[in-house]
Design a protein around this motif. Structure first.
Motif, PDB file in Angstrom:
ATOM      1  N   MET A  36       0.842  -1.186   0.000  1.00  0.00           N
ATOM      2  CA  MET A  36       0.000   0.000   0.000  1.00  0.00           C
ATOM      3  C   MET A  36       0.876   1.234   0.000  1.00  0.00           C
ATOM      4  SD  MET A  36      -3.122   1.203   2.512  1.00  0.00           S
ATOM      5  CE  MET A  36      -2.124   1.726   3.918  1.00  0.00           C
ATOM      6  N   LEU A  37       0.562   2.181  -0.873  1.00  0.00           N
ATOM      7  CA  LEU A  37       1.253   3.461  -0.889  1.00  0.00           C
ATOM      8  C   LEU A  37       0.385   4.456  -0.130  1.00  0.00           C
ATOM      9  CD1 LEU A  37       3.918   3.330  -2.407  1.00  0.00           C
ATOM     10  CD2 LEU A  37       2.236   1.787  -3.434  1.00  0.00           C
ATOM     11  N   ALA A  38       0.950   5.043   0.903  1.00  0.00           N
ATOM     12  CA  ALA A  38       0.204   5.965   1.751  1.00  0.00           C
ATOM     13  C   ALA A  38       0.830   7.344   1.671  1.00  0.00           C
ATOM     14  CB  ALA A  38       0.203   5.476   3.195  1.00  0.00           C
ATOM     15  N   GLY A  39       0.069   8.283   1.143  1.00  0.00           N
ATOM     16  CA  GLY A  39       0.533   9.661   1.053  1.00  0.00           C
ATOM     17  C   GLY A  39      -0.309  10.572   1.916  1.00  0.00           C
ATOM     18  N   PRO A  40       0.002  11.849   1.935  1.00  0.00           N
ATOM     19  CA  PRO A  40      -0.750  12.790   2.764  1.00  0.00           C
ATOM     20  C   PRO A  40      -2.183  12.988   2.290  1.00  0.00           C
ATOM     21  CG  PRO A  40       0.816  13.954   1.370  1.00  0.00           C
ATOM     22  CD  PRO A  40       1.109  12.499   1.214  1.00  0.00           C
ATOM     23  N   LYS A  41      -2.482  12.652   1.032  1.00  0.00           N
ATOM     24  CA  LYS A  41      -3.820  12.897   0.491  1.00  0.00           C
ATOM     25  C   LYS A  41      -4.544  11.648   0.026  1.00  0.00           C
ATOM     26  CE  LYS A  41      -2.828  17.625  -1.004  1.00  0.00           C
ATOM     27  NZ  LYS A  41      -2.827  18.578  -2.145  1.00  0.00           N
ATOM     28  N   VAL A  42      -3.852  10.547  -0.138  1.00  0.00           N
ATOM     29  CA  VAL A  42      -4.509   9.346  -0.646  1.00  0.00           C
ATOM     30  C   VAL A  42      -3.702   8.109  -0.270  1.00  0.00           C
ATOM     31  CG1 VAL A  42      -3.336   9.341  -2.898  1.00  0.00           C
ATOM     32  CG2 VAL A  42      -5.643   8.362  -2.698  1.00  0.00           C
ATOM     33  N   ARG A  43      -4.429   7.001  -0.064  1.00  0.00           N
ATOM     34  CA  ARG A  43      -3.806   5.683   0.064  1.00  0.00           C
ATOM     35  C   ARG A  43      -4.245   4.866  -1.147  1.00  0.00           C
ATOM     36  NH1 ARG A  43      -6.656   6.101   4.988  1.00  0.00           N
ATOM     37  NH2 ARG A  43      -5.355   6.772   6.755  1.00  0.00           N
ATOM     38  N   ALA A  44      -3.333   4.063  -1.699  1.00  0.00           N
ATOM     39  CA  ALA A  44      -3.684   3.250  -2.858  1.00  0.00           C
ATOM     40  C   ALA A  44      -2.961   1.913  -2.803  1.00  0.00           C
ATOM     41  CB  ALA A  44      -3.350   3.974  -4.156  1.00  0.00           C
ATOM     42  N   VAL A  45      -3.660   0.874  -3.260  1.00  0.00           N
ATOM     43  CA  VAL A  45      -3.130  -0.489  -3.285  1.00  0.00           C
ATOM     44  C   VAL A  45      -3.210  -1.025  -4.708  1.00  0.00           C
ATOM     45  CG1 VAL A  45      -3.555  -2.883  -2.568  1.00  0.00           C
ATOM     46  CG2 VAL A  45      -3.741  -1.015  -0.903  1.00  0.00           C
ATOM     47  N   PRO A  46      -2.104  -1.463  -5.299  1.00  0.00           N
ATOM     48  CA  PRO A  46      -2.172  -2.148  -6.586  1.00  0.00           C
ATOM     49  C   PRO A  46      -2.376  -3.651  -6.382  1.00  0.00           C
ATOM     50  CG  PRO A  46       0.111  -1.689  -6.041  1.00  0.00           C
ATOM     51  CD  PRO A  46      -0.712  -1.207  -4.872  1.00  0.00           C
ATOM     52  N   VAL A  47      -3.390  -4.212  -7.042  1.00  0.00           N
ATOM     53  CA  VAL A  47      -3.639  -5.657  -6.914  1.00  0.00           C
ATOM     54  C   VAL A  47      -2.538  -6.442  -7.603  1.00  0.00           C
ATOM     55  CG1 VAL A  47      -5.230  -7.524  -7.494  1.00  0.00           C
ATOM     56  CG2 VAL A  47      -6.127  -5.338  -6.685  1.00  0.00           C
ATOM     57  N   THR A  48      -2.122  -6.007  -8.788  1.00  0.00           N
ATOM     58  CA  THR A  48      -0.949  -6.585  -9.450  1.00  0.00           C
ATOM     59  C   THR A  48       0.148  -5.529  -9.407  1.00  0.00           C
ATOM     60  OG1 THR A  48      -1.558  -5.777 -11.664  1.00  0.00           O
ATOM     61  CG2 THR A  48      -2.417  -7.931 -10.990  1.00  0.00           C
ATOM     62  N   ILE A  49       1.403  -5.983  -9.412  1.00  0.00           N
ATOM     63  CA  ILE A  49       2.472  -5.001  -9.173  1.00  0.00           C
ATOM     64  C   ILE A  49       3.449  -4.959 -10.353  1.00  0.00           C
ATOM     65  CG2 ILE A  49       4.181  -4.178  -7.510  1.00  0.00           C
ATOM     66  CD1 ILE A  49       2.722  -5.694  -5.343  1.00  0.00           C
ATOM     67  N   HIS A  50       4.544  -5.660 -10.248  1.00  0.00           N
ATOM     68  CA  HIS A  50       5.616  -5.501 -11.232  1.00  0.00           C
ATOM     69  C   HIS A  50       5.500  -6.539 -12.347  1.00  0.00           C
ATOM     70  CE1 HIS A  50       7.640  -3.552  -7.596  1.00  0.00           C
ATOM     71  NE2 HIS A  50       7.374  -2.590  -8.448  1.00  0.00           N
ATOM     72  N   ILE A  51       4.456  -6.365 -13.151  1.00  0.00           N
ATOM     73  CA  ILE A  51       4.271  -7.217 -14.323  1.00  0.00           C
ATOM     74  C   ILE A  51       3.935  -6.327 -15.515  1.00  0.00           C
ATOM     75  CG2 ILE A  51       3.520  -9.199 -12.954  1.00  0.00           C
ATOM     76  CD1 ILE A  51       0.645  -8.594 -13.780  1.00  0.00           C
ATOM     77  N   PRO A  52       4.198  -6.794 -16.735  1.00  0.00           N
ATOM     78  CA  PRO A  52       3.860  -5.983 -17.903  1.00  0.00           C
ATOM     79  C   PRO A  52       2.355  -5.727 -17.990  1.00  0.00           C
ATOM     80  CG  PRO A  52       5.335  -7.796 -18.509  1.00  0.00           C
ATOM     81  CD  PRO A  52       4.873  -8.058 -17.107  1.00  0.00           C
ATOM     82  N   ILE A  53       1.996  -4.590 -18.559  1.00  0.00           N
ATOM     83  CA  ILE A  53       0.587  -4.246 -18.714  1.00  0.00           C
ATOM     84  C   ILE A  53      -0.164  -5.336 -19.467  1.00  0.00           C
ATOM     85  CG2 ILE A  53      -0.970  -2.668 -19.941  1.00  0.00           C
ATOM     86  CD1 ILE A  53      -0.064  -1.471 -17.398  1.00  0.00           C
ATOM     87  N   LYS A  54       0.467  -5.929 -20.468  1.00  0.00           N
ATOM     88  CA  LYS A  54      -0.213  -6.948 -21.269  1.00  0.00           C
ATOM     89  C   LYS A  54      -0.581  -8.176 -20.449  1.00  0.00           C
ATOM     90  CE  LYS A  54       4.059  -9.124 -22.987  1.00  0.00           C
ATOM     91  NZ  LYS A  54       3.857 -10.402 -22.288  1.00  0.00           N
ATOM     92  N   ASP A  55       0.085  -8.378 -19.311  1.00  0.00           N
ATOM     93  CA  ASP A  55      -0.175  -9.551 -18.474  1.00  0.00           C
ATOM     94  C   ASP A  55      -1.185  -9.283 -17.358  1.00  0.00           C
ATOM     95  OD1 ASP A  55       1.680 -10.937 -19.987  1.00  0.00           O
ATOM     96  OD2 ASP A  55       3.326 -10.600 -18.564  1.00  0.00           O
ATOM     97  N   VAL A  56      -1.580  -8.018 -17.180  1.00  0.00           N
ATOM     98  CA  VAL A  56      -2.463  -7.674 -16.070  1.00  0.00           C
ATOM     99  C   VAL A  56      -3.822  -8.376 -16.155  1.00  0.00           C
ATOM    100  CG1 VAL A  56      -3.741  -5.794 -14.951  1.00  0.00           C
ATOM    101  CG2 VAL A  56      -1.319  -5.509 -15.516  1.00  0.00           C
ATOM    102  N   PRO A  57      -4.521  -8.339 -17.295  1.00  0.00           N
ATOM    103  CA  PRO A  57      -5.845  -8.994 -17.328  1.00  0.00           C
ATOM    104  C   PRO A  57      -5.800 -10.469 -16.940  1.00  0.00           C
ATOM    105  CG  PRO A  57      -5.568  -7.582 -19.241  1.00  0.00           C
ATOM    106  CD  PRO A  57      -4.234  -7.648 -18.572  1.00  0.00           C
ATOM    107  N   GLY A  58      -4.789 -11.172 -17.388  1.00  0.00           N
ATOM    108  CA  GLY A  58      -4.683 -12.589 -17.058  1.00  0.00           C
ATOM    109  C   GLY A  58      -4.335 -12.856 -15.611  1.00  0.00           C
ATOM    110  N   ALA A  59      -3.717 -11.864 -14.954  1.00  0.00           N
ATOM    111  CA  ALA A  59      -3.331 -12.029 -13.550  1.00  0.00           C
ATOM    112  C   ALA A  59      -4.465 -11.702 -12.592  1.00  0.00           C
ATOM    113  CB  ALA A  59      -2.120 -11.152 -13.236  1.00  0.00           C
ATOM    114  N   LEU A  60      -5.494 -11.023 -13.093  1.00  0.00           N
ATOM    115  CA  LEU A  60      -6.620 -10.651 -12.231  1.00  0.00           C
ATOM    116  C   LEU A  60      -7.626 -11.792 -12.151  1.00  0.00           C
ATOM    117  CD1 LEU A  60      -7.358  -7.011 -13.434  1.00  0.00           C
ATOM    118  CD2 LEU A  60      -6.273  -7.706 -11.284  1.00  0.00           C
ATOM    119  N   SER A  61      -8.145 -11.997 -10.959  1.00  0.00           N
ATOM    120  CA  SER A  61      -9.223 -12.972 -10.755  1.00  0.00           C
ATOM    121  C   SER A  61     -10.069 -12.482  -9.597  1.00  0.00           C
ATOM    122  CB  SER A  61      -8.670 -14.362 -10.442  1.00  0.00           C
ATOM    123  OG  SER A  61      -8.031 -14.373  -9.170  1.00  0.00           O
TER     124      SER A  61
END
Length: 341
Positions: A161-186
């Motif tokens: 989780m990245l926590a800043g002074p104005k927003v917190r955000a969590v990436p479900v997938t992290i260090h993978i190519p964009i083309k691989d993101v849909p297949g990594a999501l479930s």
């Protein structure tokens, strides 16, 4: 249990050729200005001494263990020695530094489990250097999860989780190519991630009823299936599952309208589908003082939200802001965790 005020934070040295030593020294120099909690630097005191001279900083160093750190902190930077065994040059990464980098992380984790520090803060590492030395993990976070498993026998799924002074955000997938993101999501991956996020926001951040805004994958969150099917087929069912469990998750939301001022007031964390979808808004809204927090581990870990910055190491221009924010956040959430335990 030892009271929180009697325990320091552990700060691992990271890659000693990077800016980890620079920002640790700068943070200690400004400890009063920043109202920093006491921390114990875990690393090579010789590297710190050389870097302090290079940066023209008057920082007394005192070798000690965790028990002595709090009492020393006002007058000297406490250091638990983990020698590199190699002449480190600022800005020049070398495979010979890897052993000390890894040993400092292992030591910090051990101190967390032994109850000798309240939390750990990690300075940036250079994964390419560690890989050259035979490091068998994708990154820092996976290594921490493995060290925790070795200690407890349990398997952990860490969440960034990245926590800043104005927003917190969590990436479900992290260090993978964009083309691989849909297949990594479930559905299962999104649900598991959000469960961990909701639990840690309650237990470590003191948010009784955390609100999770879940981003869509495609533009306009798929436009009802006209721009991709993942939002309707994967993300929406995951949200319904979470809501059935009592977790206040909502979406999928078009990511381009999630991060303006009014939208951010509606949630406590944005759950995003890929790396840049989460990190771009966090860094745009708080580049110098955002913090990387690892959720889902049996100890508190934070880190500055930047890399080793070899190009400016030893030059006196590295800013300590993100490290200061990481130390303060580790202090706050470890105290919240202790109060709720």
């Amino acid at each position: 249990m030892t009271p929180a005020d009697d325990l320091p934070l552990a700060l691992s040295q990271g890659d000693p050729a990077g800016i980890g030593p620079d920002i640790a020294l700068a943070a200690w120099v400004k400890r009063t200005e920043h109202q920093l909690p006491p921390f114990l630097f875990i690393g090579d005191p010789a590297v710190l001494a050389v870097r302090a001279r290079q940066l023209d900083l008057d920082v007394p160093l005192k070798e000690t263990d965790a028990a002595g750190a709090v009492g020393l902190f006002d007058k000297a930077l406490p250091v638990l020695p983990v020698p590199i065994g190699f002449d480190v040059v600022a800005g020049e990464p070398h495979v010979a530094n890897a052993k000390g980098t890894i040993a400092a992380i292992e030591t910090a984790v051990q101190l967390c489990f032994d109850g000798k520090v309240r939390a750990m803060v990690t300075n940036p590492i250079a994964k390419a250097v560690l890989y050259e030395a035979g490091f068998g993990f994708p990154g820092h976070t996976e290594f921490l999860a493995d060290l925790a498993k070795r200690r407890t026998g349990e398997t952990y799924r860490p969440v960034m989780m990245l926590a800043g002074p104005k927003v917190r955000a969590v990436p479900v997938t992290i260090h993978i190519p964009i083309k691989d993101v849909p297949g990594a999501l479930s559905e299962a991956v999104i649900v598991e991630t959000c469960r961990i996020v909701a639990a840690d926001l309650r237990n470590r951040f003191g948010i009784d009823h955390p609100r999770l805004a879940v981003a869509g994958l495609n533009p306009h969150a798929g436009e009802g299936g006209a721009i991709g099917h993942e939002d309707e087929d994967i993300i929406h069912p995951a949200i319904m599952k979470l809501r059935s469990e009592g977790i206040d998750a909502f979406g999928p939301l078009p990511a381009d309208t999630m991060f303006h001022d009014e939208a951010r007031r509606r949630y406590d964390v944005a759950v995003c589908m890929y790396h840049d979808q989460a990190l771009i808004p966090v860094k745009a809204l708080g580049f110098d003082d955002s913090v990387n927090v690892t959720l889902g581990l049996p100890f508190v870990r934070t880190s500055p939200d930047h890399g080793t910055a070899f190009g400016i190491a030893g030059q006196g221009i590295a800013r300590e802001d993100s490290l200061v924010a990481a130390l303060k956040l580790a202090d706050r959430i470890s105290r919240t965790s202790e109060a709720q335990s």
